[in-house]
Design a protein around this motif. Structure first.
Motif, PDB file in Angstrom:
ATOM      1  N   ALA A 279      20.497  63.711  10.869  1.00 14.96           N
ATOM      2  CA  ALA A 279      21.853  63.268  11.232  1.00 14.96           C
ATOM      3  C   ALA A 279      22.880  64.344  10.935  1.00 14.96           C
ATOM      4  O   ALA A 279      24.023  64.055  10.586  1.00 14.96           O
ATOM      5  CB  ALA A 279      22.229  61.960  10.529  1.00 14.96           C
ATOM      6  N   MET A 315      31.020  67.792  19.821  1.00 15.57           N
ATOM      7  CA  MET A 315      30.366  66.561  19.370  1.00 15.57           C
ATOM      8  C   MET A 315      30.478  65.496  20.447  1.00 15.57           C
ATOM      9  O   MET A 315      31.275  64.567  20.342  1.00 15.57           O
ATOM     10  CB  MET A 315      31.015  66.067  18.083  1.00 15.57           C
ATOM     11  N   GLY A 361      27.620  61.192   9.011  1.00 13.46           N
ATOM     12  CA  GLY A 361      28.654  60.194   8.797  1.00 13.46           C
ATOM     13  C   GLY A 361      30.074  60.635   9.055  1.00 13.46           C
ATOM     14  O   GLY A 361      31.009  59.839   8.928  1.00 13.46           O
ATOM     15  N   ARG A 395      23.441  59.920  17.853  1.00 16.48           N
ATOM     16  CA  ARG A 395      24.534  60.738  18.397  1.00 16.48           C
ATOM     17  C   ARG A 395      24.405  62.208  17.984  1.00 16.48           C
ATOM     18  O   ARG A 395      24.840  63.095  18.713  1.00 16.48           O
ATOM     19  CB  ARG A 395      25.900  60.157  18.045  1.00 16.48           C
TER      20      ARG A 395
HETATM   21  N1  ASP Z   1      26.360  63.521  12.172  1.00 13.57           N
HETATM   22  C1  ASP Z   1      27.035  64.068  13.317  1.00 13.57           C
HETATM   23  C2  ASP Z   1      26.684  65.524  13.480  1.00 13.57           C
HETATM   24  O1  ASP Z   1      26.283  66.169  12.537  1.00 13.57           O
HETATM   25  C3  ASP Z   1      28.498  63.896  13.226  1.00 13.57           C
HETATM   26  C4  ASP Z   1      28.823  62.419  13.239  1.00 13.57           C
HETATM   27  O2  ASP Z   1      28.924  61.870  14.328  1.00 13.57           O
HETATM   28  O3  ASP Z   1      28.945  61.807  12.188  1.00 13.57           O
HETATM   29  O4  ASP Z   1      26.803  66.061  14.556  1.00 13.57           O
END
Ligand code: ASP
Length: 452
Positions: A279, A315, A361, A395
């Protein structure tokens, strides 16, 4: 030939991707079983103890690679491009494409969520909203000002990627300006880049176990019951994420680069699994960089800049979550944001992604800024908190795929994609034999070992 079929590659050894997939599947099954058993001992000592420890060690090992790898590969990248104008063009194109894909992702997500209407008629009564605090959105000017480090050592120590990239590019340009004098330094960086790539290979060899532990721990903690009340949100979000991953991004790749999306997708699979398990786009940088250069065939001169830059500012998946969550919470609270409100959400989400590092997160923190900006109650986040880890995993996989797509498009435009590598299904495939010391190197080593 499929990757599974290449299990005979490298002297009858299974490819790493297959092993990691097995680790992931086993972790998932065990995690769900542990969750159902719900034993204190398992929760504290096995999932929350042993698995958490091994998982953390694995993520730490990935993170330890990021700063030195980005530094050496970026120095090689800048000096490899060799022309400051080309460098500016690569930077400009990737920035525009990153912002464009993020804005597109959240716009589609908002439209989809408005059509589906998750959260309508939801009752907030009984939802514990204590402990939810918002974060003020930083001003755009401060976000940009912070790209220039006051102290590069601090930037490296903190792993602040935008600052690290800025400093390294400036350093690389200075190295270029010194011309012939810089040759030994450039050679040393090229060597260090190769060494770092080998370290990536070593760390990746631990992935089947690392991924198994991370997934088993997460699924032991993730109760299925958490999904029930917000199922409409989860389904809308997952559909939006998959739509972006498999349709929008692949159309963008095909249209802008002409490359085959199916081949591309297969080559990105290991990086997506790493992103899903950790993540964290940041922690996945070494794997994304390796996949983009050695599997897809993008030249290091483009990838060394575009990949870490994308991990920080791009993102798509996170923006999609913010779009769906905003519509969901607007429906829960019966507030109509109107066109102006949604345009603010899009602008905020794109801006917030620039200054925020890709760590687990962080999307929720960005969501508090977006909600605050359009006047939605921040406490609403309590509703989606329970399901956020799993959504974060998905994501993040979308985020890093977006980084890879843009890196590939920019490289293709510059004639920097090696089509022989792209079309070779085995190119850069990791097997156990990737860890072997090759014969030539062994001979060299034997020479060093001889008394002089
Ligand atoms: N965890 C995601 C990332 O590292 C960021 C998020 O959406 O919290 O791209």
């Amino acid at each position: 030939m499929t990757e599974a079929a290449t299990t005979t590659h490298g002297g009858g050894k299974m490819s790493l991707t297959v092993k990691v997939l097995i680790g992931m599947g086993a972790g998932l099954v065990l995690g769900v079983i542990f969750n159902m058993i719900d034993s204190d001992f398992i929760n504290t000592h096995i999932a929350g103890g042993l698995f958490a420890m091994i998982g953390k060690m694995f993520v730490n090992a990935l993170k330890m690679l990021v700063v030195p790898l980005v530094f050496f590969s970026l120095i090689c990248g800048v000096t490899g491009i060799g022309d400051i104008r080309v460098l500016g063009r690569v930077g400009g194109k990737s920035l525009v494409l990153y912002l464009f894909t993020t804005a597109l992702a959240i716009s589609i997500a908002i439209l989809l969520a408005l059509a589906v209407g998750p959260g309508v008629g939801f009752n907030m009564e009984g939802v514990d909203t204590s402990g939810i605090t918002g974060k003020e959105a930083p001003s755009v000017w401060n976000v940009f000002a912070a790209i220039v480090p006051t102290n590069p050592v601090a930037a490296f120590a903190n792993g602040d990627m935008l600052q690290v990239i800025f400093y390294t590019v400036v350093l690389g340009v200075a190295v270029l300006m010194l011309g012939g004098k810089s040759k030994p330094f450039i050679e040393a960086c090229e060597y260090m880049n190769e060494v770092m790539m080998k370290v990536v290979t070593i760390v990746m060899a631990a992935a089947p176990i690392g991924v198994f532990c991370l997934i088993a721990k997460t699924f032991t903690e993730q109760g299925i019951e958490l999904f029930g009340p917000v199922l409409a949100y989860v389904i809308t979000l997952v559909v939006a994420l998959f739509l972006h991953l498999f349709v929008t991004l692949m159309i963008i790749l095909k249209v802008f680069s002409g490359l085959n999306p199916f081949i591309f997708m297969k080559k990105m699979r290991p990086a997506q699994i790493f992103a899903f398990s950790t993540a964290s786009s940041n922690a996945t940088i070494p794997v994304t960089l390796r996949s983009v250069t050695e599997r897809v065939g993008v030249d290091n001169s483009v990838a060394s800049f575009c990949v870490p830059f994308g991990a920080t500012i791009n993102m798509d998946g996170t923006a999609i979550m913010q779009g769906v969550a905003t519509v969901f919470l607007a429906n829960v609270y019966g507030i109509d944001l109107g066109l102006g409100g949604y345009i603010t959400v899009i602008a905020m989400a794109v801006l917030a992604s620039i200054g925020t590092a890709g760590v687990p997160g962080v999307g929720l923190v960005m969501l508090t800024m977006v909600l605050g900006q359009v006047g939605l109650p921040i406490e609403g986040i309590a509703l989606i908190l329970g399901v956020d880890r799993l959504m974060d995993m998905i994501r993040t996989a979308v985020n890093i795929t977006g980084d890879a797509v843009v890196s590939t498009i920019v490289a293709k435009g510059e004639g920097k994609v090696d089509m022989a590598v792209f079309n070779d299904p085995d190119a850069g495939l990791l097997t156990e034999s990737s860890l072997d010391i090759d014969e030539e190197a062994e001979r060299d080593l034997a020479q060093y070992a001889k008394p002089h």
